[in-house]
Design an enzyme around this catalytic site. Structure first.
Site, PDB file in Angstrom:
ATOM      1  N   HIS A 222       0.796  -1.217   0.000  1.00 16.15           N
ATOM      2  CA  HIS A 222       0.000   0.000   0.000  1.00 16.15           C
ATOM      3  C   HIS A 222       0.837   1.279   0.000  1.00 16.15           C
ATOM      4  O   HIS A 222       0.299   2.374  -0.140  1.00 16.15           O
ATOM      5  CB  HIS A 222      -0.973   0.026   1.177  1.00 16.15           C
ATOM      6  CG  HIS A 222      -2.315   0.614   0.815  1.00 16.15           C
ATOM      7  ND1 HIS A 222      -2.473   1.551  -0.185  1.00 16.15           N
ATOM      8  CD2 HIS A 222      -3.550   0.398   1.334  1.00 16.15           C
ATOM      9  CE1 HIS A 222      -3.756   1.874  -0.279  1.00 16.15           C
ATOM     10  NE2 HIS A 222      -4.423   1.202   0.641  1.00 16.15           N
TER      11      HIS A 222
ATOM     12  N   ASP B 108      -2.209   1.546  -4.962  1.00 16.65           N
ATOM     13  CA  ASP B 108      -3.494   1.875  -4.330  1.00 16.65           C
ATOM     14  C   ASP B 108      -4.558   0.870  -4.763  1.00 16.65           C
ATOM     15  O   ASP B 108      -4.375   0.118  -5.718  1.00 16.65           O
ATOM     16  CB  ASP B 108      -3.934   3.301  -4.625  1.00 16.65           C
ATOM     17  CG  ASP B 108      -3.984   3.576  -6.115  1.00 16.65           C
ATOM     18  OD1 ASP B 108      -3.557   4.675  -6.517  1.00 16.65           O
ATOM     19  OD2 ASP B 108      -4.460   2.701  -6.879  1.00 16.65           O
TER      20      ASP B 108
END
Lengths: 490, 373
Positions: free
Chosen positions: A460, A464
């Protein structure tokens, strides 16, 4: 009168008995052999039947000599010790392995006791007739150890022969076997509570007690064996039940298993390091369902063609190629973040790793340069890696340089999974098993669909959710409609 | 020459254990001849273990006949790295087994027969057994010039070894087994029994190399079946029992309860490699990297098949010292095994700086390390 002590000499002319503790009474048999016996220990065993202090310290040290090997051999080399000083041994336990001129001999203990001294180091020459180990015999068990039984005892008795044949080597000393035989007990029916499930005298007595319903005198051991209560042996009348609630008997559960601790080494140690590094990556997951009905059909058509070229075609080559096509559109998923998180490197090659379950554990060889390989080429490379993997011969080149990984855990089972990203990669996909499930088609009709679940995990810090979702959708569309792959194949 | 063909049957071993086949006029002395249906070296070795552990041989003798598909069998206290070419064996898919008896290393294939003589411990007598074999062979082919040496080998024409011996003694039973070369692959035998590993120092029992010959070379009409039959017949005569060979399946738990656990144990890494007596490796090799040749010196202590201590001497700064010590740390405690080393070194690379050059160097070093194993 100490009858055991008197006859010791006649039975064991070779045994040299020493007693290390000072004591109140000394009795000499012969001037050569000082057989010393602690009177107080003897009083103990007569008067204090219900308790036993640690009488081990009052044991006698017996020098166990190396017995005759045969063929006139006088010396052997000690090759392996099975015990060390301080270990407890039982009669018939293996003590060491010695070698003489192409013959390997297992030396077993004649006594129950504790090893006090090893007379030889590894690779030293040991002599027949000379002491091999010193064993301290438990005094409370009586001085005279069991007679040296070279042949397996009570073998003429049919039952005992049968027990040996069954392969379950029922361990028991000759005295215990005699006791069982005298009472017509089959050793195979008795639960042994000694070391290695050895049957002890107490076990025979317990077995007898159960049979006759007798209440045993409390054993010399600290644990108390509860006598059988009436409610177990006699069925209670309904009247009684209303009046008395049977008290459940709690028997001590005898379990001789032990915890086993071993160090984490080699490959597992490396995995600890890798997985700890992986933990530092903030993972997020994304899952979806793929309808592989068309792909299943396509593979059935192509399988014989691949077979004719000597290659086994599974689903993986399709999954791998589709992933590579997806990575062309979303190259961030084929990247690597440096340690300081300052730079992202977009890798040019799609070296797609395939998780493999081997004897060692999880290893991940990768197929190099999928972006320029055909599905057939990917399949043949997979065959090669799989063959090497099962033979345990994968090389460093096959195991390093991966940029993206697929784990087909579905071949073992499962639907959804939460895979851990393998550094230095930034994404991983776990594929569940293909299930036949009912689904609705465009016309609202139910049809049979081949459904597989995929679970993606991504880093992350640079990936995304939207990117992952779009990649997954593209990958899904290629697999649900394999013909569309043809348009984008390079 | 007419050979009495042996009558073979499959009977539950338990029946035979209870009713020893006493010969006519014989005392309690009984005998039994069994032959394995399997060519798997581990299963066959497991049968030996089973008989040794479970059969009552007080007044009984057993002869066990068996053959294996290609395998190298090392003695109980030997070092496989010292004895054979493990790399070649892996390539050719030749199995490695460690037996429980002492002695040296042998190569087995279907052209070699194995004979195991089981007796009570008191009746252990190797010379008698070998004389029996020689008598059987001479009865079959009187012109054979064979004799037993005082090292318990059987020599052909006074110089070629056709049989080697080993033995195992337990508490109440003992066995003596030997090989017999009928038609084995001599070329493969000699290449596989030659160790390429340098710098090994150990107290393990060394093998004594010998020139070997197949009986087939002496007389091309001979087959393994004929040899087995002749030996069985001589055994039957000497023990005054019927010339009857019982076939056994070494995977049948009803006949041999617990046998599959024994075969499994014989295949574990801990038994095959882990039982190697402590040894040390002190060697050096050259690595060629980008037009330069590098000298690397390696010292390792291996105990129970695992690297107890490890030292790698590399040219200064060729690899970051932190990385070097990381490799050494990971190798310590790891199995002395190429597979394990490759797996751990590849895994470690994941946590190293992502540098192409670095990876190439690391892989080169690790590949060379695995060559030592």
């Amino acid at each position: 009168v100490l009858p055991n002590v008197l006859t010791l000499e006649t039975f064991f002319p070779q045994v040299c008995v020493h007693h290390v503790r000072s004591c109140s009474s000394i009795r000499f048999i012969k001037s050569k052999y000082a057989c010393v016996f602690d009177k107080s220990a003897f009083n103990f065993s007569h008067q204090h039947r219900f308790f036993r202090t640690s009488a081990v310290s009052r044991g006698q040290i017996v020098q166990f000599k190396l017995s005759d090997i045969g063929e006139g051999i006088t010396e052997v080399t000690v090759k392996e010790w099975y015990i060390k000083e301080g270990d407890s041994v039982s009669q018939f336990d293996s003590i060491c392995e010695v070698q003489s001129d192409k013959a390997s001999v297992t030396i077993t203990s004649r006594y129950d006791g504790v090893i006090r001294k090893l007379h030889y180091n590894l690779d030293e020459i040991a002599y027949v007739g000379k002491p091999l180990v010193d064993i301290e015999i438990d005094a409370s068990k009586g001085v005279a150890p069991e007679e040296d039984v070279v042949e397996t005892p009570a073998m003429s008795h049919e039952e005992h022969t049968h027990q040996e044949i069954k392969g379950h080597k029922t361990l028991a000393t000759p005295a215990v076997r005699r006791l069982a035989m005298e009472n017509n007990i089959k050793l195979s029916e008795v639960i042994g509570t000694g070391k290695d499930n050895r049957i002890l005298k107490e076990d025979i007595l317990n077995f007898l007690a159960k049979q006759t319903g007798a209440i045993l005198p409390p054993s010399p051991k600290a644990e108390i064996i509860a006598p059988l209560s009436k409610s177990e042996t006699v069925p209670t009348a309904p009247k009684d039940k209303a009046r008395k609630i049977p008290i459940p008997i709690s028997r001590p559960i005898v379990f001789s298993g032990k915890d086993k601790t071993e160090p984490v080494t080699g490959f597992h140690k490396a995995m600890v390091k890798t997985m700890s590094a992986a933990l530092k990556i903030p993972h997020f997951g994304y899952c979806d369902e793929i309808d592989l009905t068309h792909l299943v059909q396509l593979r059935e058509e192509l399988k014989p063609l691949a077979q004719s070229r000597g290659i086994k075609l599974s689903f993986m080559p399709f999954f791998i190629k589709a992933a590579s096509l997806g990575l062309l559109q979303y190259p961030i998923l084929n990247a690597s973040l440096d340690e300081s998180c300052q730079n992202v490197t977009y890798k040019a090659s799609h070296n797609i790793g395939v998780a493999m379950d081997t004897e060692q554990g999880l290893i991940v060889p990768n197929v190099k340069n999928v972006q320029v390989s055909s599905i057939f080429e990917i399949a043949s490379e997979l065959n090669r890696l799989q063959a090497l993997g099962s033979a345990g011969q994968l090389g460093t080149n096959d195991l390093t340089g991966g940029t993206f990984t697929l784990s087909n855990i579905g071949t073992i089972g499962g639907t959804y999974a939460k895979a851990v990203i393998l550094p230095p990669e930034v994404a991983i996909g776990a594929l569940g098993k293909i299930q036949v499930l009912p689904r609705f088609n465009g016309k609202g009709e139910v049809f049979k669909a081949q459904i597989m679940n995929v679970s993606w995990s991504a880093d992350h810090r640079i990936i995304d959710g939207a990117t992952m979702a779009r990649f997954s959708n593209l990958w899904k569309s290629y697999l649900e409609n394999p013909a569309s792959m043809l348009l984008d194949l390079k | 020459m007419v050979l009495q063909s042996s009558f073979k049957s499959c009977l539950p071993l338990s029946c035979l254990l209870r009713t020893p086949r006493a010969g006519f006029g014989g005392t309690a002395s009984g005998g039994l001849i069994i032959q394995s249906l399997s060519n798997d070296v581990y299963q066959n070795l497991a049968v030996e273990d089973w008989i040794h552990d479970h059969m009552n041989l007080e007044n009984r003798h057993v002869l066990f006949l068996w053959r294996n598909s290609p395998a190298v069998v090392i003695g109980r206290h030997q070092n496989p790295w010292q004895e054979c070419n493990l790399q070649l064996m892996r390539q050719k898919n030749i199995k490695l087994a460690r037996r429980r008896s002492g002695g040296g290393t042998v190569y087995h294939d279907l052209g070699n027969i194995n004979l195991t003589f089981f007796t009570a411990r008191k009746k252990y007598e190797r010379m008698e057994n070998l004389k029996l074999v020689v008598k059987a062979l001479k009865a079959l082919r009187p012109q054979l010039n064979i004799h037993v040496t005082d090292r318990y080998d059987i020599l052909l024409d006074g110089q070629y070894k056709i049989s080697g011996t080993a033995a195992k003694l337990g508490r109440t039973t003992a066995y003596h087994h030997c090989t017999l070369l009928c038609n084995a692959n001599k070329f493969l035998l000699s290449s596989v029994l030659k160790s390429p590993y340098k710098g090994l120092k150990s107290n393990a029992t060394p093998s004594v190399p010998a020139s070997v010959k197949n009986l087939f070379e002496e007389d091309p009409s001979l087959t393994c079946e004929m040899l087995l039959d002749a030996i069985a017949e001589e055994y039957a005569t000497q023990h005054r029992i019927d010339h009857h060979i019982t076939l056994i399946d070494p995977t049948d738990e009803t006949v041999l309860p617990g046998i599959n656990d024994k075969s499994k144990e014989l295949q574990t890494w801990e038994w095959v490699y882990g039982k190697t007596p402590k040894f040390s490796v002190s060697t050096c090799f050259n690595m060629i990297y980008k037009d330069s040749v590098l000298d690397v010196k390696v010292d390792m202590d291996v105990k129970h098949g695992r690297i107890e201590a490890c030292d790698i001497d590399l040219p200064q700064q060729w690899l970051p010292p932190a990385l070097c010590s990381e490799l050494v740390k990971s190798l310590t405690g790891s199995k002395f095994c190429p597979n394990e080393t490759t797996a751990l070194s590849s895994t470690l690379l994941r946590t190293c700086p992502q540098d192409y050059e670095l990876h190439r160097k690391w892989n080169l070093l690790c590949e060379n390390m695995t060559m030592l194993m």
